[in-house]
Scaffold this active site. Structure first.
Site, PDB file in Angstrom:
ATOM      1  N   GLY A  13       0.796  -1.227   0.000  1.00 26.65           N
ATOM      2  CA  GLY A  13       0.000   0.000   0.000  1.00 26.65           C
ATOM      3  C   GLY A  13       0.831   1.281   0.000  1.00 26.65           C
ATOM      4  N   SER A  14       2.026   1.245  -0.579  1.00 26.73           N
ATOM      5  CA  SER A  14       2.805   2.494  -0.585  1.00 26.73           C
ATOM      6  C   SER A  14       2.177   3.517  -1.532  1.00 26.73           C
ATOM      7  CB  SER A  14       4.267   2.238  -0.940  1.00 26.73           C
ATOM      8  OG  SER A  14       4.411   1.851  -2.277  1.00 26.73           O
ATOM      9  N   ASN A  15       1.515   3.060  -2.595  1.00 23.84           N
ATOM     10  CA  ASN A  15       0.796   4.012  -3.458  1.00 23.84           C
ATOM     11  C   ASN A  15      -0.409   4.595  -2.742  1.00 23.84           C
ATOM     12  OD1 ASN A  15       1.880   4.387  -6.285  1.00 23.84           O
ATOM     13  ND2 ASN A  15       2.035   2.161  -6.053  1.00 23.84           N
ATOM     14  N   LEU A  84      -4.351  -7.044  -6.912  1.00 25.31           N
ATOM     15  CA  LEU A  84      -3.858  -8.104  -7.790  1.00 25.31           C
ATOM     16  C   LEU A  84      -4.916  -9.082  -8.283  1.00 25.31           C
ATOM     17  CD1 LEU A  84      -0.441  -8.860  -6.046  1.00 25.31           C
ATOM     18  CD2 LEU A  84      -0.900  -7.445  -8.047  1.00 25.31           C
ATOM     19  N   LYS A  85      -6.165  -8.869  -7.941  1.00 23.11           N
ATOM     20  CA  LYS A  85      -7.232  -9.755  -8.438  1.00 23.11           C
ATOM     21  C   LYS A  85      -8.013  -9.035  -9.528  1.00 23.11           C
ATOM     22  CE  LYS A  85      -6.727 -13.197  -5.542  1.00 23.11           C
ATOM     23  NZ  LYS A  85      -6.323 -14.524  -5.995  1.00 23.11           N
ATOM     24  N   LEU A  86      -8.733  -9.848 -10.304  1.00 19.63           N
ATOM     25  CA  LEU A  86      -9.585  -9.267 -11.327  1.00 19.63           C
ATOM     26  C   LEU A  86     -10.786  -8.591 -10.661  1.00 19.63           C
ATOM     27  CD1 LEU A  86      -9.086  -9.409 -14.343  1.00 19.63           C
ATOM     28  CD2 LEU A  86     -10.652 -11.346 -14.462  1.00 19.63           C
ATOM     29  N   HIS A 103       0.323   0.755 -13.066  1.00 21.45           N
ATOM     30  CA  HIS A 103       1.124  -0.410 -13.459  1.00 21.45           C
ATOM     31  C   HIS A 103       2.588   0.027 -13.568  1.00 21.45           C
ATOM     32  CE1 HIS A 103       1.880  -4.296 -15.347  1.00 21.45           C
ATOM     33  NE2 HIS A 103       2.710  -3.649 -16.148  1.00 21.45           N
ATOM     34  N   ASP A 144      -4.561  -4.674 -17.716  1.00 19.94           N
ATOM     35  CA  ASP A 144      -3.578  -3.688 -18.177  1.00 19.94           C
ATOM     36  C   ASP A 144      -3.907  -3.099 -19.541  1.00 19.94           C
ATOM     37  OD1 ASP A 144      -2.212  -4.065 -15.811  1.00 19.94           O
ATOM     38  OD2 ASP A 144      -0.937  -5.632 -16.665  1.00 19.94           O
ATOM     39  N   GLU A 173       5.896   6.260  -9.361  1.00 16.50           N
ATOM     40  CA  GLU A 173       4.465   5.989  -9.158  1.00 16.50           C
ATOM     41  C   GLU A 173       3.887   6.891  -8.078  1.00 16.50           C
ATOM     42  OE1 GLU A 173       3.269   1.834  -8.705  1.00 16.50           O
ATOM     43  OE2 GLU A 173       5.201   1.225  -9.513  1.00 16.50           O
TER      44      GLU A 173
HETATM   45  C1  GRF Z   1       3.093  -1.045  -7.629  1.00 20.66           C
HETATM   46  O1  GRF Z   1       4.288  -1.237  -8.327  1.00 20.66           O
HETATM   47  C2  GRF Z   1       1.947  -0.946  -8.596  1.00 20.66           C
HETATM   48  O2  GRF Z   1       2.284  -0.345  -9.806  1.00 20.66           O
HETATM   49  C3  GRF Z   1       1.619  -2.375  -8.831  1.00 20.66           C
HETATM   50  O3  GRF Z   1       1.803  -3.008  -7.593  1.00 20.66           O
HETATM   51  C4  GRF Z   1       2.734  -2.266  -6.808  1.00 20.66           C
HETATM   52  C5  GRF Z   1       2.032  -1.941  -5.541  1.00 20.66           C
HETATM   53  O4  GRF Z   1       2.857  -1.378  -4.581  1.00 20.66           O
HETATM   54  N1  GRF Z   1       0.328  -2.521  -9.436  1.00 20.66           N
HETATM   55  P1  GRF Z   1       2.209  -0.776  -3.261  1.00 20.66           P
HETATM   56  O5  GRF Z   1       1.320  -1.846  -2.643  1.00 20.66           O
HETATM   57  O6  GRF Z   1       1.433   0.451  -3.631  1.00 20.66           O
HETATM   58  O7  GRF Z   1       3.375  -0.465  -2.361  1.00 20.66           O
END
Ligand code: GRF
Length: 201
Positions: A13-15, A84-86, A103, A144, A173
């Site tokens: 969850g860093s994003n 990561l799931k659909l 992505h 994607d 990102e």
């Molecule tokens: C990121 O690289 C994002 O692009 C990809 O999964 C990673 C998630 O990282 N879809 P985080 O969980 O946000 O740290």
């Protein structure tokens, strides 16, 4: 009224953190819900730490459950950030044009089923490309795919490993995703952004 954002995570969850930090009170958008398919996802703790509702999907393939949870929080925009799931097709249809994914490559290259995390960066290095980056795109039913809204480019260095490249892309990102959401909030809808060129050490 701020744009109400749901963020879906499967892992660290860093994003999500970049959105929590980067969407201040004046940004016009706020994270109102974090959803995960995994009870252990670190993103859930990040949300709870700042008082944002964090919910675990009982059945990530159940469109009804998704729509109920998103509806309960009056969500305007859905952000897949390491989810990561659909996403069930009925959810994509209901939120078409209002659901985005980030992505860690310059799509359309190095995307598609199975292309996530380490695999993406290893494939970029194996290709010999001198540039990689991150892409934010509208979500459609296929992995994607969907129109690209914004990309951030970073150099690939001769001594890169998948890990060092991943770290450089992830830093990009963290700037790109909040910028896309802030622009959407300012315009009242998702809008394409010019390509970012990152200048990183
Ligand atoms: C990121 O690289 C994002 O692009 C990809 O999964 C990673 C998630 O990282 N879809 P985080 O969980 O946000 O740290």
């Amino acid at each position: 009224m701020p744009m109400r954002v749901a963020v879906c995570v499967s892992g660290e969850g860093s994003n999500l953190q970049a959105l929590l930090d980067g969407l201040g009170p004046d940004s016009g958008a706020e994270v109102v819900l974090v959803l995960s398919n995994r009870p252990g996802a670190g993103g859930l703790d990040r949300a709870r730490a700042v008082g944002v509702p964090a919910e675990v999907l009982e059945n990530h393939a159940d469109a009804g459950e998704w729509l109920r949870r998103l509806g309960e929080h009056s969500v305007d925009l859905v952000v897949l950030a390491g989810y990561l799931k659909l996403v069930p097709p009925q959810v994509i249809a209901r939120y078409r044009g209002r659901i985005i994914n980030i992505h860690p490559s310059l799509l359309p290259d190095f995307g598609g089923p199975g292309m996530y995390g380490h695999q993406v960066h290893a494939a970029v290095l194996a290709s010999g490309r001198q540039e990689s980056g991150a892409t934010v795109h509208l979500v459609e039913e296929e992995y994607d795919r969907g129109p690209i809204l914004a990309q951030a480019r970073v150099p690939v260095r001769p001594d890169d490993t998948p890990e060092t490249l991943a770290a450089r892309v992830l830093a990009a990102e963290h700037r790109l995703l909040p910028a896309v959401v802030r622009a959407a909030a300012a315009r009242g809808q998702l809008v394409p952004l010019p390509v970012f060129k990152e200048h990183l050490p």
